[in-house]
Scaffold this active site. Structure first.
Site, PDB file in Angstrom:
ATOM      1  N   ARG A   1       0.854  -1.182   0.000  1.00  0.00           N
ATOM      2  CA  ARG A   1       0.000   0.000   0.000  1.00  0.00           C
ATOM      3  C   ARG A   1       0.893   1.235   0.000  1.00  0.00           C
ATOM      4  NH1 ARG A   1      -3.209  -3.140  -1.386  1.00  0.00           N
ATOM      5  NH2 ARG A   1      -5.253  -3.659  -0.502  1.00  0.00           N
TER       6      ARG A   1
ATOM      7  N   GLU B   1      -2.790   7.607  -5.302  1.00  0.00           N
ATOM      8  CA  GLU B   1      -2.736   6.716  -6.455  1.00  0.00           C
ATOM      9  C   GLU B   1      -3.875   7.056  -7.402  1.00  0.00           C
ATOM     10  OE1 GLU B   1      -1.412   2.227  -6.464  1.00  0.00           O
ATOM     11  OE2 GLU B   1      -3.564   2.372  -6.036  1.00  0.00           O
TER      12      GLU B   1
ATOM     13  N   HIS C   1       0.014  -0.271 -10.355  1.00  0.00           N
ATOM     14  CA  HIS C   1      -0.710  -1.243  -9.537  1.00  0.00           C
ATOM     15  C   HIS C   1      -1.005  -2.527 -10.323  1.00  0.00           C
ATOM     16  CE1 HIS C   1      -3.245  -1.178  -5.642  1.00  0.00           C
ATOM     17  NE2 HIS C   1      -3.025  -2.435  -5.977  1.00  0.00           N
TER      18      HIS C   1
END
Length: 335
Positions: A246, A274, A293
């Site tokens: 994360r 993000e 990601h």
């Protein structure tokens, strides 16, 4: 207490994901155990002859609406939630636990591609591939042997932050390589660490002794900015940070300063925020590999998540114990 055998199920997820998680043959296999529609949506709705009022099972995925008391009121017979993805925190609410629902997750299946990505990043960092790539492009020549003395993975000190499913899988994947692996996890008993073949260390010592630091901890209030400016400064010169967990585990501003100085390098599959703002230096720094990601299951890897759920349904029907249950007490220490 045994889990009731289901006879009808609904898919609760963004419909774009259904054929990727459950391609035709796998959906047919699932339909051999439980009656399922061929459509999905974020909220319960009648589909292909399956009414929400008769469903005993919901199969959730990305885009599922939170399973609040109001939503569950329209699913009076549901007793089991099988999540065809990783974290259940976005949709499993207190109302689920109040009803006594059984919750399972395909997080274990999602752990494998993340661990594979982390392994590749760790080994590339051991070769200092990011900096070498930039130098090669700028100078158009092979490296001077005198400048490569610190490169290589023989004896490289790798620190793992978090003995999670993914962290443990990374440890397992690193076993064939001649690297020294240490771990920090406050929930990992020392005998268990020895069983994993790694050395447990306090976090500050782990950071200060790691040439490659790979993050696999959940994001919790106490782990936010786990790598702050002070801890980033403990990393040895030339060390690399790999983050597939994360983004908010790391203080982005502090990490950016370290990377801009050239002291560290980083492979970042997750960031905070993000995505990053368009002007972030992390997009252009030669010592940073920034990916969107992609470490977790995607493309043909999504079938692995659908298969994990299908196998859980088959266990339900056979009256066998489920393998991937998530309990309320787990939520304080998992992603």
């Amino acid at each position: 207490m045994p889990v009731p055998e289901p006879s009808a199920a609904l898919f609760l997820m963004d419909p774009v994901h259904l054929p990727r998680l459950f391609p035709g043959p796998l959906l047919d296999r699932l339909a051999g155990s439980v009656r399922v529609p061929r459509r999905a949506g974020p909220l319960p709705a009648a589909a292909d002859g399956v009414d929400p009022a008769e469903a005993e099972l919901v199969i959730t995925g990305w885009g599922c609406a939170p399973l609040t008391a109001g939503v569950l009121a329209g699913l009076p017979r549901v007793r089991t939630v099988l999540h065809a993805a990783g974290s259940v925190k976005a949709h499993v609410t207190e109302a689920c636990w109040d009803r006594g629902l059984v919750v399972c997750s395909a997080a274990g299946a999602n752990a494998l591609p993340v661990a594979e990505y982390a392994l590749a990043a760790i080994l590339l960092c051991g070769k200092d591939a990011l900096r070498m790539r930039g130098t090669y492009a700028a100078e158009n020549r092979l490296p001077d042997p005198a400048a490569t003395g610190r490169l290589g993975n023989l004896g490289r000190r790798v620190g793992i932050v978090g003995a999670s499913r993914i962290g443990r899988r990374v440890i397992e994947l690193l076993r064939p390589f001649d690297v020294e692996v240490s771990v920090y996890d406050p929930h990992l008993p020392r005998p268990e660490a020895r069983g994993l073949g790694v050395r447990p260390l306090p976090l500050d010592e782990l950071v200060a002794t790691s040439e490659v630091l790979s993050l696999h901890a959940p994001l919790l209030p106490e782990t936010r900015h786990l790598l702050d400016a002070r801890r980033l400064a403990l990393l040895p010169d030339g060390a690399a940070v790999v983050n597939t967990a994360r983004g908010a585990l790391v203080d982005t501003a502090a990490l950016t300063r370290e990377l801009e100085s050239g002291r560290l390098s980083a492979v970042l599959d997750v960031t905070d925020p993000e995505p990053l703002p368009a002007g972030s230096p992390l997009y252009r720094l030669p010592n940073v590999l920034l990916t969107p990601h992609i470490a977790g299951a995607l493309g043909n890897e999504l079938r692995r998540l659908g298969l994990a759920v299908t196998e859980e349904v088959e266990r339900l029907v056979a009256g066998e114990p489920l393998r991937h249950r998530v309990l309320p007490g787990d939520l304080d220490r998992i992603a």
